[in-house]
Structure formats: C-alpha cells, structure tokens
Design a protein around this motif. Sequence first.
Motif, PDB file in Angstrom:
ATOM      1  N   LEU A  11       6.598  -8.204  16.273  1.00  0.00           N
ATOM      2  CA  LEU A  11       7.203  -7.776  15.275  1.00  0.00           C
ATOM      3  C   LEU A  11       6.139  -7.000  14.159  1.00  0.00           C
ATOM      4  N   ARG A  12       4.924  -7.416  14.453  1.00  0.00           N
ATOM      5  CA  ARG A  12       3.961  -7.074  13.264  1.00  0.00           C
ATOM      6  C   ARG A  12       3.933  -5.639  13.166  1.00  0.00           C
ATOM      7  N   TRP A  13       3.616  -5.085  11.981  1.00  0.00           N
ATOM      8  CA  TRP A  13       3.554  -3.730  11.793  1.00  0.00           C
ATOM      9  C   TRP A  13       2.020  -3.357  12.201  1.00  0.00           C
ATOM     10  N   PRO A  14       1.805  -2.139  12.478  1.00  0.00           N
ATOM     11  CA  PRO A  14       0.492  -1.683  12.681  1.00  0.00           C
ATOM     12  C   PRO A  14      -0.132  -1.679  11.267  1.00  0.00           C
ATOM     13  N   PHE A  17       2.685   1.151   6.918  1.00  0.00           N
ATOM     14  CA  PHE A  17       3.244   1.573   5.590  1.00  0.00           C
ATOM     15  C   PHE A  17       2.638   3.033   5.063  1.00  0.00           C
ATOM     16  N   LEU A  18       1.547   3.110   5.380  1.00  0.00           N
ATOM     17  CA  LEU A  18       0.783   4.609   4.997  1.00  0.00           C
ATOM     18  C   LEU A  18       1.651   5.714   5.625  1.00  0.00           C
ATOM     19  N   ALA A  19       2.174   5.476   6.865  1.00  0.00           N
ATOM     20  CA  ALA A  19       2.897   6.505   7.638  1.00  0.00           C
ATOM     21  C   ALA A  19       4.257   6.558   7.165  1.00  0.00           C
ATOM     22  N   LEU A  20       4.707   5.819   6.216  1.00  0.00           N
ATOM     23  CA  LEU A  20       5.956   6.086   5.239  1.00  0.00           C
ATOM     24  C   LEU A  20       5.585   6.504   3.916  1.00  0.00           C
ATOM     25  N   ILE A  65       0.379  -5.567  -0.583  1.00  0.00           N
ATOM     26  CA  ILE A  65       1.399  -4.973  -1.305  1.00  0.00           C
ATOM     27  C   ILE A  65       1.215  -3.455  -1.124  1.00  0.00           C
ATOM     28  N   TYR A  66       2.211  -3.022  -0.970  1.00  0.00           N
ATOM     29  CA  TYR A  66       2.367  -1.526  -0.775  1.00  0.00           C
ATOM     30  C   TYR A  66       3.397  -0.898  -1.939  1.00  0.00           C
ATOM     31  N   SER A  67       2.996   0.063  -2.119  1.00  0.00           N
ATOM     32  CA  SER A  67       4.316   0.979  -2.916  1.00  0.00           C
ATOM     33  C   SER A  67       4.332   2.466  -2.645  1.00  0.00           C
ATOM     34  N   TYR A  68       5.756   2.774  -2.831  1.00  0.00           N
ATOM     35  CA  TYR A  68       5.755   4.408  -2.803  1.00  0.00           C
ATOM     36  C   TYR A  68       6.522   4.773  -3.923  1.00  0.00           C
TER      37      TYR A  68
END
Length: 172
Positions: free
Chosen positions: A114-117, A121-124, A141-144
């Motif tokens: 289930l781990r994200w590559p 998050f950067l792809a989003l 921590i990621y933000s959009y």
Amino acid sequence: MNTAMAQPMTETPQERLAAILDSHQPRSIVSVSLNPIPVVSQWCKDHDCELIEIQEQNPFKALEDIQRIDMAIVADQLEYMTHQEGEALMGLLRNLHTDSVVAVYQPALAPQKLRWPSNGFLALGCRQQGHFAQDGRSLDIYSYDLDDYNFQRNWNNPRFWANPENWGKYWW
C-alpha cells in the motif's frame, strides 16, 4: 561554512503543520484522519475556525455531505488505503472541496503493497513541506495549493512571441 546549514532541524511535525495553518489562516477545515489531529483541533479553537472531522476507514461517503471549505488535512488515512483510493481521495478534495490540501504521510505505517511511491504526491501537484525522521520512523508533509500550483512563467507574455501585436487577439 554556513551555520544555518550545519544546525539540525529542530522543528517538529506539529509545529510545521501549525505553521502551514498560520500561513493560510483558513476559516474552515475538513480533517480526514482515522484519529484526531490535536494540533489542528487546538489551532481551530484558538482561531475561531470551523473544523469538520471525518474519522472513517472509507471517507468518500462522508465527503458527499461536505460543501466547499478553505483547507483539507489528510493524516493517518492514506497509509491504510490503496494508492488508487488515496489518489481518488486527494483528487476529490483538491478538485471538488478545496483549493488547499495538506497530507501527512508515514510510509512505515503502510503495508509494503500500500506504500506510495516516492514521487506519488509530487505527481498530484503537491510540494513537500517537510520530512521528519526519528528512531527509524519517518513522516512527510505535502501540500497542494491552487494559488501557487501553476507558477507564472516569465516567457508567457507578448515580449517573447513572434507577433506581440497579436497577443490576446486570437485563440487557436
């Protein structure tokens, strides 16, 4: 030697999240997390901010009743969803409910499948706001933010076009 680079980062994930909240000053927040996020709850109490908490394994049904809000925070949720479900959740929040999304992700909590590559998050369209590691655990921590997602390019103006007198006149 630059002393600022030599000093270790002493900021905690809670302080970083509070700093993000301080910089945006949202009036309404939806929190999608299996567990409460104390720093968000406290920030909302201190700043008279409406907080909607969704604490369900499958948050999609609960999001149907949510109107447009200023910010969404996803924490302790994506680790237990498939990557496809996580992308759908982030996309739903980003495209339908808010212009600003913050994701707190702990890869070690997620089962390997289930781990994200590393670039998920950067792809989003997200930007990394912090990476914290301690005792073999890590948290990112990621933000959009729609306002700074698509930065202004210096070449996209009439000065760099072949026929600057036609700028804004024709649509191809």
